[in-house]
Design a protein around this motif. Structure first.
Motif, PDB file in Angstrom:
ATOM      1  N   ALA A  96      51.022  20.436 -43.926  1.00  0.00           N
ATOM      2  CA  ALA A  96      50.537  19.781 -45.142  1.00  0.00           C
ATOM      3  C   ALA A  96      51.132  18.388 -45.281  1.00  0.00           C
ATOM      4  N   ILE A  97      52.419  18.279 -44.943  1.00  0.00           N
ATOM      5  CA  ILE A  97      53.065  16.983 -45.109  1.00  0.00           C
ATOM      6  C   ILE A  97      52.505  15.984 -44.096  1.00  0.00           C
ATOM      7  N   ASN A  98      52.127  16.480 -42.892  1.00  0.00           N
ATOM      8  CA  ASN A  98      51.473  15.604 -41.919  1.00  0.00           C
ATOM      9  C   ASN A  98      50.144  15.095 -42.430  1.00  0.00           C
ATOM     10  N   VAL A  99      49.348  16.012 -42.972  1.00  0.00           N
ATOM     11  CA  VAL A  99      48.015  15.631 -43.446  1.00  0.00           C
ATOM     12  C   VAL A  99      48.125  14.680 -44.635  1.00  0.00           C
ATOM     13  N   GLY A 100      49.078  14.958 -45.525  1.00  0.00           N
ATOM     14  CA  GLY A 100      49.260  14.089 -46.681  1.00  0.00           C
ATOM     15  C   GLY A 100      49.614  12.668 -46.282  1.00  0.00           C
ATOM     16  N   VAL A 101      50.522  12.543 -45.308  1.00  0.00           N
ATOM     17  CA  VAL A 101      50.908  11.205 -44.871  1.00  0.00           C
ATOM     18  C   VAL A 101      49.744  10.504 -44.191  1.00  0.00           C
ATOM     19  N   LEU A 102      48.937  11.277 -43.450  1.00  0.00           N
ATOM     20  CA  LEU A 102      47.771  10.678 -42.791  1.00  0.00           C
ATOM     21  C   LEU A 102      46.798  10.127 -43.836  1.00  0.00           C
ATOM     22  N   ALA A 103      46.549  10.911 -44.905  1.00  0.00           N
ATOM     23  CA  ALA A 103      45.645  10.444 -45.960  1.00  0.00           C
ATOM     24  C   ALA A 103      46.184   9.165 -46.593  1.00  0.00           C
ATOM     25  N   GLY A 104      47.512   9.141 -46.847  1.00  0.00           N
ATOM     26  CA  GLY A 104      48.104   7.941 -47.427  1.00  0.00           C
ATOM     27  C   GLY A 104      47.962   6.748 -46.512  1.00  0.00           C
ATOM     28  N   LEU A 116      38.058  22.931 -49.433  1.00  0.00           N
ATOM     29  CA  LEU A 116      38.336  22.634 -48.025  1.00  0.00           C
ATOM     30  C   LEU A 116      39.639  23.305 -47.647  1.00  0.00           C
ATOM     31  N   THR A 117      39.750  23.749 -46.389  1.00  0.00           N
ATOM     32  CA  THR A 117      41.047  24.216 -45.922  1.00  0.00           C
ATOM     33  C   THR A 117      41.816  23.030 -45.359  1.00  0.00           C
ATOM     34  N   LEU A 118      43.092  23.266 -45.095  1.00  0.00           N
ATOM     35  CA  LEU A 118      43.933  22.180 -44.611  1.00  0.00           C
ATOM     36  C   LEU A 118      43.456  21.667 -43.263  1.00  0.00           C
ATOM     37  N   ASP A 119      43.021  22.592 -42.377  1.00  0.00           N
ATOM     38  CA  ASP A 119      42.544  22.177 -41.050  1.00  0.00           C
ATOM     39  C   ASP A 119      41.292  21.325 -41.151  1.00  0.00           C
ATOM     40  N   GLU A 120      40.369  21.746 -42.028  1.00  0.00           N
ATOM     41  CA  GLU A 120      39.141  20.958 -42.194  1.00  0.00           C
ATOM     42  C   GLU A 120      39.465  19.573 -42.734  1.00  0.00           C
ATOM     43  N   LEU A 121      40.408  19.533 -43.692  1.00  0.00           N
ATOM     44  CA  LEU A 121      40.789  18.239 -44.278  1.00  0.00           C
ATOM     45  C   LEU A 121      41.348  17.320 -43.198  1.00  0.00           C
ATOM     46  N   GLU A 122      42.230  17.888 -42.335  1.00  0.00           N
ATOM     47  CA  GLU A 122      42.828  17.050 -41.291  1.00  0.00           C
ATOM     48  C   GLU A 122      41.765  16.534 -40.338  1.00  0.00           C
ATOM     49  N   GLU A 123      40.823  17.435 -39.974  1.00  0.00           N
ATOM     50  CA  GLU A 123      39.771  17.032 -39.048  1.00  0.00           C
ATOM     51  C   GLU A 123      38.946  15.891 -39.635  1.00  0.00           C
ATOM     52  N   LYS A 124      38.585  16.019 -40.925  1.00  0.00           N
ATOM     53  CA  LYS A 124      37.749  14.995 -41.544  1.00  0.00           C
ATOM     54  C   LYS A 124      38.509  13.678 -41.684  1.00  0.00           C
ATOM     55  N   LEU A 125      39.806  13.766 -41.981  1.00  0.00           N
ATOM     56  CA  LEU A 125      40.588  12.530 -42.113  1.00  0.00           C
ATOM     57  C   LEU A 125      40.694  11.824 -40.766  1.00  0.00           C
ATOM     58  N   LEU A 126      40.918  12.614 -39.680  1.00  0.00           N
ATOM     59  CA  LEU A 126      41.016  12.000 -38.352  1.00  0.00           C
ATOM     60  C   LEU A 126      39.693  11.352 -37.966  1.00  0.00           C
ATOM     61  N   HIS A 127      38.595  12.023 -38.335  1.00  0.00           N
ATOM     62  CA  HIS A 127      37.273  11.464 -38.055  1.00  0.00           C
ATOM     63  C   HIS A 127      37.089  10.141 -38.806  1.00  0.00           C
ATOM     64  N   LEU A 128      37.555  10.145 -40.076  1.00  0.00           N
ATOM     65  CA  LEU A 128      37.411   8.955 -40.923  1.00  0.00           C
ATOM     66  C   LEU A 128      38.188   7.772 -40.355  1.00  0.00           C
ATOM     67  N   GLN A 129      39.360   8.093 -39.788  1.00  0.00           N
ATOM     68  CA  GLN A 129      40.225   7.023 -39.308  1.00  0.00           C
ATOM     69  C   GLN A 129      39.588   6.246 -38.162  1.00  0.00           C
ATOM     70  N   HIS A 130      38.752   6.920 -37.367  1.00  0.00           N
ATOM     71  CA  HIS A 130      38.157   6.236 -36.218  1.00  0.00           C
ATOM     72  C   HIS A 130      36.707   5.881 -36.445  1.00  0.00           C
TER      73      HIS A 130
END
Lengths: 247, 146
Positions: A5-13, A91-105
């Motif tokens: 969770a802390i990884n995903v949160g920092v990625l979103a930030g 959303l689950t945490l995994d889905e959120l991370e996947e979507k954020l990574l997609h957004l970043q690129h």
């Protein structure tokens, strides 16, 4: 779980800072994501150059460096939506991370040619409102100078590592276009054309965000952003001034 | 101040804000409303300026209007308020900054300094107006995530 969770949160930030968001939104979003997953109290330190998130009473701490910053309103909106969906358990945490990574690129939603035409028209339209003059003869030259200035700023900014050089060269291009165009009788008033066509590289949104950061108590990022905008303004003034003085 | 001038000011401030939205990657849902906000803010400034109340009051009131309309839109469309801050773009003091710059180049230092201070005051008025709108919203609603 907490570690993830802390990884995903920092990625979103990080995506938010890269997109040029205000600082309270960065803190708020990061905290909302990490709090939802961990039930712990989250502490976040955010600045324009890096994010630090810590969970109280646990050994989990993450730091992430932010290297490039621009303006991308669409990413701010998407991250905001995603974090809210996650907080409502859609959303689950995994889905959120996947979507954020997609957004970043993801590429910007408008192609470069549309952005360039937009920049040109912005210069031409604002020439009329700013100067309160109604010279239709200057319209094509202001469009051309604005578009070319934006293209130069964009290309130099994406190729060269040195900051503030892109804005300087963009302003120089705008000035040269205006002066040479008027000498070739493609326009009438150098002053009006420069006032309009210099609009695209001006850091309007960062200045407003820096003011909001300062007024909301995020002094560090507010001053960082204000300083950055003032240096960009000086670079633009230097570029235009060079043309006006020696041409 | 004729109808022709009014129409030009209205359409061009709308289109200028719209095209600005294109290269800051504004979501398509927000493009039209942020441009309308930009037009409303610019027209309010223009009227106040033409009535002779000066540019500081005009910029303050226009930024206040832009902030309040942006808050309404952000609640209605469920989007962050930042999306609608591009409505402040028509208020940028471009012409005064240019005059300050050209005075510096022609070494008219007194004019240059007074023009620069004018630009700084206008920028402060815009920021204060925009923040005042946020403050009013905070007093009325408890801020969630808008």
């Amino acid at each position: 779980m907490e570690n993830k969770a802390i990884n995903v949160g920092v990625l979103a930030g990080k995506i938010l800072v890269e997109a040029g968001s205000e600082m309270w939104r960065v803190e708020d979003t990061t905290k909302r994501i990490v709090d939802h997953a961990s039930n712990n109290k989250t502490e976040a330190f955010t600045s324009l150059t890096g994010l630090l998130v810590n969970l109280k009473d646990t050994p989990y701490t993450r730091f992430m460096q932010v290297e490039k910053r621009g303006i991308n309103m669409n990413n701010i909106n998407s991250v905001n939506d995603l974090s809210r969906q996650y907080a409502q358990d859609k959303l689950t945490l995994d889905e959120l991370e996947e979507k954020l990574l997609h957004l970043q690129h993801k590429k910007p939603q408008y192609p470069l040619w549309l952005q360039t035409i937009g920049a040109g028209f912005e210069g031409a339209f604002f020439m009329f409102t700013f100067t309160q003059t109604y010279n239709w003869e200057d319209f094509p030259l202001a469009f051309f100078a604005g578009a070319l200035g934006y293209l130069v700023t964009y290309y130099v900014g994406s190729r060269v590592k040195i900051r503030f050089m892109s804005e300087f060269l963009g302003a120089l291009t705008v000035g040269l276009c205006a002066v040479i165009g008027v000498r070739l009788h493609l326009g009438i008033n150098v002053q009006n054309i420069i006032i309009g066509a210099i609009m695209p590289p001006l850091p309007g949104v960062p200045i407003i965000n820096s003011m909001r950061d300062i007024f909301e108590g995020n002094l560090l990022s507010g001053i960082e952003r204000l300083m950055e905008s003032l240096i960009i303004l000086s670079a633009i003034a230097f570029g235009v001034g060079l043309v006006l003085r020696y041409m | 101040m004729t109808l022709y001038h009014f129409l030009i000011q209205a359409t061009f401030s709308y289109l200028g804000t719209f095209t600005f939205g294109l290269f800051i990657n504004l979501p398509q849902k927000a493009l039209n409303s942020s441009s309308l906000i930009g037009m409303a803010g610019w027209l309010l400034y223009w009227f106040i300026f033409k009535l002779g109340y000066g540019s500081i009051l005009g910029n303050f009131m226009a930024a206040l209007l832009v902030g309040i309309l942006g808050l309404f839109c952000s609640i209605k469309k469920k989007m962050p308020t930042t999306m609608f801050s591009s409505g402040l773009v028509p208020l940028v003091p471009g012409a005064s900054s240019y005059q300050a710059l050209s005075a510096f180049i022609n070494s008219e230092t007194t004019t240059a300094i007074s023009k620069t201070i004018h630009v700084a005051m206008v920028a402060g008025a815009i920021a204060l107006g925009y923040v005042t709108a946020q403050m009013i919203a905070d007093l009325i609603y408890k801020r969630k995530n808008v």
